[in-house]
Design an enzyme around this catalytic site. Sequence first.
Site, PDB file in Angstrom:
ATOM      1  N   ASP A 150      10.788   5.553  -9.663  1.00 18.45           N
ATOM      2  CA  ASP A 150      10.494   6.082 -10.992  1.00 18.45           C
ATOM      3  C   ASP A 150      10.860   7.554 -11.155  1.00 18.45           C
ATOM      4  OD1 ASP A 150       9.452   3.557 -11.474  1.00 18.45           O
ATOM      5  OD2 ASP A 150       7.364   4.189 -11.376  1.00 18.45           O
TER       6      ASP A 150
ATOM      7  N   LYS B  37      -0.455  -4.124  -3.462  1.00 20.38           N
ATOM      8  CA  LYS B  37      -1.759  -3.528  -3.160  1.00 20.38           C
ATOM      9  C   LYS B  37      -1.853  -2.193  -3.888  1.00 20.38           C
ATOM     10  CE  LYS B  37      -5.073  -2.396   0.386  1.00 20.38           C
ATOM     11  NZ  LYS B  37      -5.200  -1.103   1.003  1.00 20.38           N
TER      12      LYS B  37
ATOM     13  N   SER C 235       0.809  -1.211   0.000  1.00 19.50           N
ATOM     14  CA  SER C 235       0.000   0.000   0.000  1.00 19.50           C
ATOM     15  C   SER C 235       0.848   1.270   0.000  1.00 19.50           C
ATOM     16  CB  SER C 235      -0.985  -0.061   1.178  1.00 19.50           C
ATOM     17  OG  SER C 235      -1.991   0.908   1.056  1.00 19.50           O
TER      18      SER C 235
END
Length: 190
Positions: free
Chosen positions: A105, A119, A94
Amino acid sequence: GYIDIDIFSKTVGDQTKEALANLESAGMQKLIIDLRDNTGGYLESAEEIANIFLKKGELIYSLENKNASADYYDKTDEYKEYPIVIILNEKSASASEILAASLKDSYGATFVGTKSYGKGKVQQTYTLNDGSMAKYTSAKWLRPNGECIDGIGLKPDYEVVQTVTQDENGNIIQNEDTQLLKAIEVINAL
């Protein structure tokens, strides 16, 4: 430096800023963030920590539901430029995956450990008239690279399974943190 984030509470952003200030004043030039066994917490807290590291305008994550999508960018002037290695395992989920994906990224962080939980859904709570609460899924979140990790997880750059040595009776006789040792090896090479 080393920071272990156990859960994304409402105060974890301030705690992280304080820990970083202490590490930086001691001369830290590289950072390991340990998100193992971190099952998540407040999305806003993960976003707050990402804001510490990312440059203004960098994408943190996107939310998508059946009606619309929204992108969430760093809006702060604060940022860092030192190398970061993030340790993950199968219980990293999560909000911990949101932070890890944004730092991978949009910042260039490196992952060590095992694949995260996966998740990719955002859940919210609603208080009912009788005081009980209902929890529902309101959207899915996407990495800055556009991928949804729901059911997939984040794959480490360096896969390291935690090893435990036991005697013939099943008692632990050696519990070396092989994931942390690999993270130290990787960060030292950066």
